[in-house]
Design a protein around this motif. Structure first.
Motif, mmCIF file in Angstrom:
data_model
loop_
_atom_site.group_PDB
_atom_site.id
_atom_site.type_symbol
_atom_site.label_atom_id
_atom_site.label_comp_id
_atom_site.label_asym_id
_atom_site.label_seq_id
_atom_site.Cartn_x
_atom_site.Cartn_y
_atom_site.Cartn_z
ATOM 1 N N UNK A 1 40.178 9.337 51.405
ATOM 2 C CA UNK A 1 40.883 8.051 51.417
ATOM 3 C C UNK A 1 40.047 6.973 52.097
ATOM 4 N N UNK A 2 39.411 7.285 53.213
ATOM 5 C CA UNK A 2 38.592 6.295 53.921
ATOM 6 C C UNK A 2 37.352 5.922 53.125
ATOM 7 N N UNK A 3 36.693 6.902 52.542
ATOM 8 C CA UNK A 3 35.455 6.638 51.808
ATOM 9 C C UNK A 3 35.735 5.836 50.547
ATOM 10 N N UNK A 4 36.845 6.118 49.885
ATOM 11 C CA UNK A 4 37.175 5.406 48.648
ATOM 12 C C UNK A 4 37.551 3.952 48.905
ATOM 13 N N UNK A 5 38.323 3.702 49.929
ATOM 14 C CA UNK A 5 38.928 2.385 50.102
ATOM 15 C C UNK A 5 38.202 1.488 51.090
ATOM 16 N N UNK A 6 37.238 2.029 51.845
ATOM 17 C CA UNK A 6 36.479 1.215 52.791
ATOM 18 C C UNK A 6 34.987 1.510 52.648
ATOM 19 N N UNK A 7 34.410 1.217 51.484
ATOM 20 C CA UNK A 7 32.989 1.542 51.289
ATOM 21 C C UNK A 7 32.063 0.760 52.200
ATOM 22 N N UNK B 1 53.847 7.168 49.381
ATOM 23 C CA UNK B 1 53.868 5.898 48.648
ATOM 24 C C UNK B 1 52.556 5.130 48.797
ATOM 25 N N UNK B 2 52.012 4.943 50.015
ATOM 26 C CA UNK B 2 50.714 4.268 50.095
ATOM 27 C C UNK B 2 49.604 4.979 49.335
ATOM 28 N N UNK B 3 49.636 6.305 49.311
ATOM 29 C CA UNK B 3 48.589 7.042 48.592
ATOM 30 C C UNK B 3 48.732 6.855 47.088
ATOM 31 N N UNK B 4 49.962 6.840 46.587
ATOM 32 C CA UNK B 4 50.159 6.644 45.153
ATOM 33 C C UNK B 4 49.836 5.229 44.711
ATOM 34 N N UNK B 5 49.900 4.268 45.620
ATOM 35 C CA UNK B 5 49.650 2.861 45.284
ATOM 36 C C UNK B 5 48.308 2.390 45.858
ATOM 37 N N UNK B 6 47.286 3.219 45.684
ATOM 38 C CA UNK B 6 45.968 2.821 46.167
ATOM 39 C C UNK B 6 45.475 1.598 45.390
ATOM 40 N N UNK B 7 44.887 0.620 46.091
ATOM 41 C CA UNK B 7 44.410 -0.582 45.392
ATOM 42 C C UNK B 7 43.136 -0.306 44.617
ATOM 43 N N UNK B 8 42.865 -1.183 43.654
ATOM 44 C CA UNK B 8 41.615 -1.084 42.909
ATOM 45 C C UNK B 8 40.456 -1.462 43.820
#
Length: 619
Positions: free
Chosen positions: A171-177, A230-237
């Motif tokens: 989750x951290x690597x995907x959303x905070x590159x 819910x936050x995991x299912x609604x990950x932003x692009x």
């Protein structure tokens, strides 16, 4: 039909012309108001998209905060030992089984290849639910289980922790590159505060119940998974962030780190100091509020930016003070090194490489007059590039990796084994009532150590030091603490040593992810780091076995005990030689980390010099 269509067309033309004339006669909006409305709309859309990212980060913090269930093993280990009627050596095997879950860390990555992230998270939750839940039923005398099955349950529980960690890393690597180092250090830090949270939760329900920890270990991670769903299912692009957005995110991380420090101090002061359930509930409610409050921080920072734009301020941050070694920088560094190597190959008259000022790097060595063992050890097969990808087959053949492995094995892992034995250590010194305090103390200072691992990233613009050097500094408190514990059996020495060991081991656990990424490549970190942490179950087995043998050698069967078959050791001699041996082993780890720092210092310095030379000059 044609005359009717012409009439309709004339009516439509006249109505449109009248509407246009009326609109033209109405006063137009001022250009400033139009720009303001566009700005507000743009910022609102940006906040809506970015808010999901920060909700996801807070959800990751919650997962880490409530899934470090292996850190409260000391709170119920004595009760587990008496219920199963086992020796200290057999109890050590159960602690090792919990740590062996890290050996199967690769299985979580394999599961992510076939299942969504949310499914993997719930698989981890149900592993812990059955692993800890059945142990709780055993301690409540509701079921009877053989020792071998309890061993497998501990293994299953440890595996669930590793799966949760993998979910959080992804989750951290995907959303905070752009700020992955800050995101990882912050979220991993909260894993160290789990024991303090569980101690406070147990005290708020029943302060005298040790088996309650197992029930909480089974239920709380599962409840947290539902909350984080819910936050995991609604990950932003994933969108590319401009420099000002990267700086804003760094500012948010800085605020979140200060809030995390306050949370750790709160749990340290109130985590185990109360025995009244009513007061403990109030403190636990305060801890939950501190875990929820980070949701407000990003909105506050975005509102500040909106206000700054709304008043048309000309203020600009020239550059961010948070300089991280992330993937883009590493790729640029490798490209610069490639260009420099090509220039060097064309200019054979140069006496040394552009990358190697002292001629000590691999591939561009000059003749040396000294053939000392230390020089050969430092110069042999040195790393030339930070972030170069190393497959597992190459990593295991590098000397730097094994120096790193020994430093971790003889440093951070000993701290974890110490936490598993805190219950018996306190009991042997007649401090059974202080076990929950020790658990909270170790947990809180482990949390602070994990937070300190992000210090090099924040201070880099003002003071630069290789991360392997910080790793060496982080190992120093461990031998100091064990020599202190061997020298004195007082309660003050026990608490001071526990705090130092927690601080050191927490720093190593959190910093190791970034060190592995920088030395052996960010894209290979999941495989290489899982290879590195295989030292944890090995160390748990060996160090725990050493402690158990010394304990059982000095144990005796008390005549007034209700369970006469259980050997109990009381006195300083129960762990004296264990502390001496652990202190000597930790010195070996410290020496290994010093050697690793000396071998990698030039690569870090080269990276930093190249980074500074490529920065734009701001007038």
């Amino acid at each position: 039909m044609r005359p009717r269509r012409d009439a309709d067309r004339r009516r439509f033309t006249s109505s449109s012309s009248s509407s246009s004339s009326s609109s033209s006669s109405s006063p137009p909006y001022p250009p400033q108001a139009v720009r303001f409305r566009r700005l507000v709309l743009k910022l609102c859309l940006a906040m809506a998209g970015q808010s999901r990212k920060w909700m996801l980060l807070v959800a990751t913090i919650w997962i880490q905060a409530f899934t470090g269930t292996n850190f409260n093993f000391a709170a119920y280990s004595s009760l587990l030992k008496s219920s199963l009627n086992i020796s200290q050596v057999q109890l050590n095997y159960l602690a090792t089984a919990s740590d062996m879950g890290k050996v199967f860390g690769w299985s979580s990555g394999l599961a992510l290849l076939h299942f969504p992230l949310s499914v993997v998270m719930f698989m981890a939750a149900f592993m812990g639910f059955f692993g800890y839940g059945l142990q709780w039923l055993l301690l409540r005398n509701l079921i009877t289980l053989p020792y071998s099955l309890v061993f497998l349950l501990c293994l299953l529980s440890g595996c669930s922790i590793c799966w949760f960690n993998t979910v959080c890393f992804v989750l951290c690597i995907r959303n905070f590159p752009a700020n992955r180092s800050l995101a990882l250090s912050l979220t991993v830090s909260f894993n160290g505060v789990s024991a303090a949270l569980y101690t406070l939760a147990a005290n708020s329900i029943n302060p005298s119940s040790s088996e309650l920890y197992l029930l909480l270990n089974a239920l709380v991670p599962l409840i947290t998974s539902f909350v984080a769903l819910i936050p995991i299912l609604r990950q932003p692009a994933l969108d590319h962030l401009p420099p000002d957005a990267v700086h804003r995110d760094s500012l948010i991380f800085l605020i979140l780190n200060f809030l995390a420090i306050f949370t750790g101090l709160y749990l340290l002061l109130f985590g185990s100091s109360v025995s009244d359930a009513t007061i403990a509930r109030r403190y636990f409610a305060g801890a939950i509020f501190l875990l929820v409050f980070p949701l407000c921080i990003p909105g506050t920072v975005y509102a500040r930016d909106w206000f700054r734009h709304a008043i048309h301020s000309r203020f600009r941050m020239e550059r961010s003070g948070f300089i991280l070694v992330h993937v883009d920088d590493l790729e640029l560094h490798k490209e610069l090194l490639t260009q420099s190597n090509s220039i060097h190959s064309l200019n054979n008259d140069d006496s040394e490489s552009l990358l190697c000022d002292n001629g000590s790097m691999h591939g561009s060595l000059t003749a040396k007059d000294s053939d000392g063992c230390c020089e050969r050890m430092i110069d042999r097969d040195q790393l030339t590039v930070l972030g170069e990808e190393h497959p597992a087959s190459v990593v295991v053949r590098r000397l730097d990796f094994w120096l790193y492995y020994i430093a971790y094995f003889c440093g951070g892992t000993i701290g974890l084994v110490y936490s598993n034995n805190m219950g018996q250590i306190a009991q042997s010194l007649g401090l059974t009532s202080d076990i929950s305090t020790l658990v909270t103390l170790y947990s809180s200072f482990s949390f602070f150590g994990r937070l300190l691992s992000a210090g090099p990233d924040y201070s880099r613009s003002k003071f630069y030091f290789a991360r392997t050097g910080w790793l060496t500094i982080g190992l120093i408190p461990t031998p100091v603490a064990f020599f202190l514990l061997a020298a004195s059996d007082s309660a003050v020495a026990l608490k001071t040593g526990t705090a130092l060991i927690g601080l050191s081991s927490g720093f190593i656990f959190a910093a190791a992810v970034s060190v592995t990424s920088e030395l052996f490549g960010p894209n290979s970190v999941s495989v290489n780091h899982n290879i590195l942490i295989t030292n944890i179950p090995i160390g748990s087995l060996l160090y725990g076995f050493l402690a158990a043998v010394v304990y059982d050698a000095n144990a005796h069967h008390p005549t007034n005990s209700t369970v006469s078959d259980i050997a109990v050791c009381m006195g300083r001699q129960c762990y004296f030689w264990t502390f001496v041996w652990w202190a000597c082993i930790s010195i070996i780890g410290l020496a290994s980390s010093v050697l690793l720092f000396m071998r990698t210092k030039h690569a870090y310095d080269t990276f930093e010099n190249k980074r500074i030379s490529t920065q734009p000059i701001v007038f």
